[in-house]
Scaffold this motif. Sequence first.
Motif, PDB file in Angstrom:
ATOM      1  N   ARG A  85       0.971  -1.262   0.066  1.00 18.17           N
ATOM      2  CA  ARG A  85      -0.126   0.210   0.330  1.00 18.17           C
ATOM      3  C   ARG A  85       1.096   1.320  -0.035  1.00 18.17           C
ATOM      4  O   ARG A  85       0.549   2.047  -0.496  1.00 18.17           O
ATOM      5  CB  ARG A  85      -0.834  -0.315   1.249  1.00 18.17           C
ATOM      6  CG  ARG A  85      -1.790  -0.867   1.333  1.00 18.17           C
ATOM      7  CD  ARG A  85      -3.389  -0.293   1.659  1.00 18.17           C
ATOM      8  NE  ARG A  85      -3.930  -2.066   1.729  1.00 18.17           N
ATOM      9  CZ  ARG A  85      -5.598  -1.016   1.914  1.00 18.17           C
ATOM     10  NH1 ARG A  85      -5.928  -0.113   1.581  1.00 18.17           N
ATOM     11  NH2 ARG A  85      -6.165  -2.437   1.816  1.00 18.17           N
TER      12      ARG A  85
ATOM     13  N   GLU B  45      -1.732 -11.069  11.627  1.00 17.55           N
ATOM     14  CA  GLU B  45      -0.463 -11.183  11.417  1.00 17.55           C
ATOM     15  C   GLU B  45       0.431 -10.591  12.122  1.00 17.55           C
ATOM     16  O   GLU B  45       2.068 -10.120  11.559  1.00 17.55           O
ATOM     17  CB  GLU B  45      -0.501 -10.305   9.395  1.00 17.55           C
ATOM     18  CG  GLU B  45      -1.531 -10.287   7.932  1.00 17.55           C
ATOM     19  CD  GLU B  45      -1.068  -9.501   7.100  1.00 17.55           C
ATOM     20  OE1 GLU B  45       0.254  -9.286   6.931  1.00 17.55           O
ATOM     21  OE2 GLU B  45      -2.664  -9.239   6.832  1.00 17.55           O
TER      22      GLU B  45
ATOM     23  N   GLY C 259      -2.166 -12.658   5.407  1.00 16.45           N
ATOM     24  CA  GLY C 259      -2.575 -11.541   4.771  1.00 16.45           C
ATOM     25  C   GLY C 259      -4.384 -12.170   4.552  1.00 16.45           C
ATOM     26  O   GLY C 259      -4.461 -12.759   5.261  1.00 16.45           O
ATOM     27  N   ALA C 260      -5.132 -11.331   3.902  1.00 13.81           N
ATOM     28  CA  ALA C 260      -6.884 -12.348   4.322  1.00 13.81           C
ATOM     29  C   ALA C 260      -6.887 -12.507   5.587  1.00 13.81           C
ATOM     30  O   ALA C 260      -8.223 -13.545   5.499  1.00 13.81           O
ATOM     31  CB  ALA C 260      -7.255 -12.753   3.159  1.00 13.81           C
TER      32      ALA C 260
ATOM     33  N   GLU D  79      -8.785 -11.574   7.963  1.00 11.29           N
ATOM     34  CA  GLU D  79     -10.733 -11.293   8.128  1.00 11.29           C
ATOM     35  C   GLU D  79     -11.682 -12.276   7.851  1.00 11.29           C
ATOM     36  O   GLU D  79     -12.693 -12.437   7.336  1.00 11.29           O
ATOM     37  CB  GLU D  79     -11.164 -10.280   6.992  1.00 11.29           C
ATOM     38  CG  GLU D  79     -10.744  -8.488   7.552  1.00 11.29           C
ATOM     39  CD  GLU D  79      -9.278  -8.051   7.102  1.00 11.29           C
ATOM     40  OE1 GLU D  79      -8.679  -9.513   6.460  1.00 11.29           O
ATOM     41  OE2 GLU D  79      -8.935  -6.790   6.945  1.00 11.29           O
TER      42      GLU D  79
ATOM     43  N   ASP E 134      -6.561  -7.547  13.164  1.00  6.45           N
ATOM     44  CA  ASP E 134      -5.918  -6.622  12.247  1.00  6.45           C
ATOM     45  C   ASP E 134      -6.360  -6.067  12.051  1.00  6.45           C
ATOM     46  O   ASP E 134      -6.330  -4.663  12.523  1.00  6.45           O
ATOM     47  CB  ASP E 134      -6.471  -7.943  11.220  1.00  6.45           C
ATOM     48  CG  ASP E 134      -5.744  -7.392   9.434  1.00  6.45           C
ATOM     49  OD1 ASP E 134      -4.829  -6.939   9.392  1.00  6.45           O
ATOM     50  OD2 ASP E 134      -6.223  -7.595   8.019  1.00  6.45           O
ATOM     51  N   LEU E 135      -5.023  -4.845  10.438  1.00  6.60           N
ATOM     52  CA  LEU E 135      -5.410  -3.383  10.067  1.00  6.60           C
ATOM     53  C   LEU E 135      -6.607  -2.933   9.720  1.00  6.60           C
ATOM     54  O   LEU E 135      -7.693  -3.708   8.780  1.00  6.60           O
ATOM     55  CB  LEU E 135      -4.209  -3.763   9.188  1.00  6.60           C
ATOM     56  CG  LEU E 135      -2.832  -2.961   9.954  1.00  6.60           C
ATOM     57  CD1 LEU E 135      -1.595  -2.818   8.573  1.00  6.60           C
ATOM     58  CD2 LEU E 135      -2.420  -1.680  10.787  1.00  6.60           C
ATOM     59  N   THR E 136      -7.336  -1.506   9.643  1.00 11.38           N
ATOM     60  CA  THR E 136      -8.345  -1.550   8.903  1.00 11.38           C
ATOM     61  C   THR E 136      -8.227   0.423   9.095  1.00 11.38           C
ATOM     62  O   THR E 136      -7.433   0.806   9.337  1.00 11.38           O
ATOM     63  CB  THR E 136      -9.707  -1.189   9.844  1.00 11.38           C
ATOM     64  OG1 THR E 136     -10.779  -0.600   9.307  1.00 11.38           O
ATOM     65  CG2 THR E 136      -9.516  -1.133  11.758  1.00 11.38           C
ATOM     66  N   SER E 137      -8.584   1.022   7.537  1.00 12.27           N
ATOM     67  CA  SER E 137      -8.480   1.687   7.363  1.00 12.27           C
ATOM     68  C   SER E 137      -9.985   2.608   7.250  1.00 12.27           C
ATOM     69  O   SER E 137     -10.549   2.966   7.966  1.00 12.27           O
ATOM     70  CB  SER E 137      -7.598   2.450   6.802  1.00 12.27           C
ATOM     71  OG  SER E 137      -7.733   2.114   5.584  1.00 12.27           O
ATOM     72  N   SER E 138     -10.468   2.469   6.399  1.00 15.78           N
ATOM     73  CA  SER E 138     -11.477   2.395   5.080  1.00 15.78           C
ATOM     74  C   SER E 138     -12.327   1.376   6.144  1.00 15.78           C
ATOM     75  O   SER E 138     -14.106   2.450   6.536  1.00 15.78           O
ATOM     76  CB  SER E 138     -12.045   2.500   4.168  1.00 15.78           C
ATOM     77  OG  SER E 138     -12.328   1.469   3.618  1.00 15.78           O
ATOM     78  N   GLY E 139     -12.352   0.639   6.288  1.00 16.61           N
ATOM     79  CA  GLY E 139     -12.926  -0.334   7.669  1.00 16.61           C
ATOM     80  C   GLY E 139     -14.169  -0.798   6.460  1.00 16.61           C
ATOM     81  O   GLY E 139     -15.009  -1.948   7.352  1.00 16.61           O
ATOM     82  N   THR E 140     -13.782  -0.883   5.555  1.00 17.56           N
ATOM     83  CA  THR E 140     -14.505  -1.818   4.133  1.00 17.56           C
ATOM     84  C   THR E 140     -14.727  -2.909   4.318  1.00 17.56           C
ATOM     85  O   THR E 140     -15.683  -4.002   4.626  1.00 17.56           O
ATOM     86  CB  THR E 140     -13.848  -1.290   3.043  1.00 17.56           C
ATOM     87  OG1 THR E 140     -14.303  -0.073   2.787  1.00 17.56           O
ATOM     88  CG2 THR E 140     -14.979  -1.731   1.621  1.00 17.56           C
ATOM     89  N   THR E 141     -13.766  -3.880   4.167  1.00 21.68           N
ATOM     90  CA  THR E 141     -13.039  -5.098   5.198  1.00 21.68           C
ATOM     91  C   THR E 141     -13.347  -5.817   5.875  1.00 21.68           C
ATOM     92  O   THR E 141     -13.981  -6.973   5.946  1.00 21.68           O
ATOM     93  CB  THR E 141     -11.843  -5.389   5.030  1.00 21.68           C
ATOM     94  OG1 THR E 141     -11.143  -4.499   3.624  1.00 21.68           O
ATOM     95  CG2 THR E 141     -11.143  -6.993   5.008  1.00 21.68           C
TER      96      THR E 141
HETATM   97  O1  PRP Z   1     -10.431  -0.717   5.882  1.00 17.98           O
HETATM   98  P1  PRP Z   1      -9.632  -1.053   4.548  1.00 17.98           P
HETATM   99  O2  PRP Z   1      -9.579  -0.039   3.687  1.00 17.98           O
HETATM  100  O3  PRP Z   1     -10.526  -2.471   4.274  1.00 17.98           O
HETATM  101  O4  PRP Z   1      -8.475  -1.688   4.290  1.00 17.98           O
HETATM  102  C1  PRP Z   1      -8.496  -3.190   5.575  1.00 17.98           C
HETATM  103  C2  PRP Z   1      -7.615  -4.160   4.455  1.00 17.98           C
HETATM  104  O5  PRP Z   1      -6.224  -4.090   4.641  1.00 17.98           O
HETATM  105  C3  PRP Z   1      -4.891  -4.428   4.254  1.00 17.98           C
HETATM  106  O6  PRP Z   1      -5.359  -5.245   3.627  1.00 17.98           O
HETATM  107  P2  PRP Z   1      -4.019  -5.146   2.514  1.00 17.98           P
HETATM  108  O7  PRP Z   1      -4.333  -4.861   1.235  1.00 17.98           O
HETATM  109  O8  PRP Z   1      -3.106  -5.340   2.617  1.00 17.98           O
HETATM  110  O9  PRP Z   1      -4.032  -6.394   1.768  1.00 17.98           O
HETATM  111  P3  PRP Z   1      -3.589  -8.297   2.710  1.00 17.98           P
HETATM  112  O10 PRP Z   1      -4.998  -8.683   3.945  1.00 17.98           O
HETATM  113  O11 PRP Z   1      -3.555  -9.367   2.179  1.00 17.98           O
HETATM  114  O12 PRP Z   1      -2.390  -8.054   3.472  1.00 17.98           O
HETATM  115  C4  PRP Z   1      -5.911  -5.071   5.756  1.00 17.98           C
HETATM  116  O13 PRP Z   1      -5.012  -6.030   6.118  1.00 17.98           O
HETATM  117  C5  PRP Z   1      -6.943  -5.229   5.753  1.00 17.98           C
HETATM  118  O14 PRP Z   1      -7.084  -6.165   5.595  1.00 17.98           O
END
Ligand code: PRP
Length: 290
Positions: free
Chosen positions: A17, A123, A146-147, A149, A162-169
């Motif tokens: 990213r 991760e 990865g993946a 969620e 795991d990381l979240t930014s927009s919250g979409t995942t």
């Molecule tokens: O809140 P969001 O905007 O939806 O972003 C969150 C996602 O971004 C990152 O994934 P990444 O793109 O690194 O893929 P990965 O899960 O394969 O590491 C992170 O691990 C989440 O899955």
Amino acid sequence: MMSTSSKIRLAIPNKGRIAEPINDLMNRSGIHIQMSASRQLIAKTVDPQIEVLFVRPIDIPEYVAKGVADIGITGIDMVAERGSDVSIMLDLKFGSARLVLAVPEKSPVQSVKDLSGLRIATEFPGICRRYFADAGVDVTLIEVSGACEAAPQLGVADAIVDLTSSGTTLEINKLRIVDEIISSTTNVIANHESLKEKHEKIEEILLAFESVIAAKGQCYLMLNVDKSKLDDVRRLIPGLGGPTIMDIAGSGAVAVHAVVPHVRVYQLINQLKRAGARDVLVLDITRMVR
Ligand SMILES: O=P(O)(O)OC[C@H]1O[C@H](OP(=O)(O)OP(=O)(O)O)[C@H](O)[C@@H]1O
Ligand SMILES: Nc1ncnc2c1ncn2[C@@H]1O[C@H](COP(=O)(O)OP(=O)(O)OP(=O)(O)O)[C@@H](O)[C@H]1O
Ligand SMILES: [Mg+2]
């Protein structure tokens, strides 16, 4: 303190990213990377004293801690995950994300205490171990790369970190946040010894990056106006050291130059036109040093 002849190796992500925004930062700061092949691991830059090392963001903290690279650019979450002993030099203010503990929406879990004996997919095993130890909660960590969620739906975990930014995942995978563990942005980090031995050169690079950050969101406005209307135009132009005003020889008009925030420009141009401004130009600013 050493002279500016010190060679610097800068570690940056080869993918992911934050790779693109970092490449953009390098270009804007004038430290253009000279690539001869797309999968090159070490590259020269326009500055013969700066060499770039392309590696995974997660490996950058330890490469910097061990002196393989003098400085690096990566997420602060990566530094926390590896627990690396590096100096944090500059927050670049992009790559913002929160590392959160989340459970399926329907889970009875309300706090970290309710996770005792359960399975957590992540991760970030390093951060997780410390977090659950601090909370006094015994869990089984399931390491994924990865993946993350997907793990609860697949029946391999009861919660994720795991990381979240927009919250979409999180939303798509029907997950609910229980706690925020850390928040992260992209930072410049440095090796302690390099900081002592190559201080001047590292400061020079940081100044270049800072100047790009300072210029972000600002633009350079130029216009001409008759002297009789100058006061009205001046009143409209916001601060930042005040406009520069120059006589246009023999014309009864002046040229006004000012640095203004991008978000103001749309409205400002209309107001300036009404106040008598003409020949308005708006230019991007690449770098700004105060
Ligand atoms: O809140 P969001 O905007 O939806 O972003 C969150 C996602 O971004 C990152 O994934 P990444 O793109 O690194 O893929 P990965 O899960 O394969 O590491 C992170 O691990 C989440 O899955
Ligand atoms: N959703 C996101 N929003 C903002 N920043 C993020 C997001 N996901 C990861 N990051 C940041 O990007 C940096 C690199 O992580 P990223 O996941 O892009 O690398 P990677 O794991 O090497 O790539 P990939 O996940 O594509 O294999 C981390 O410091 C992380 O905080
Ligand atoms: Mg990732």
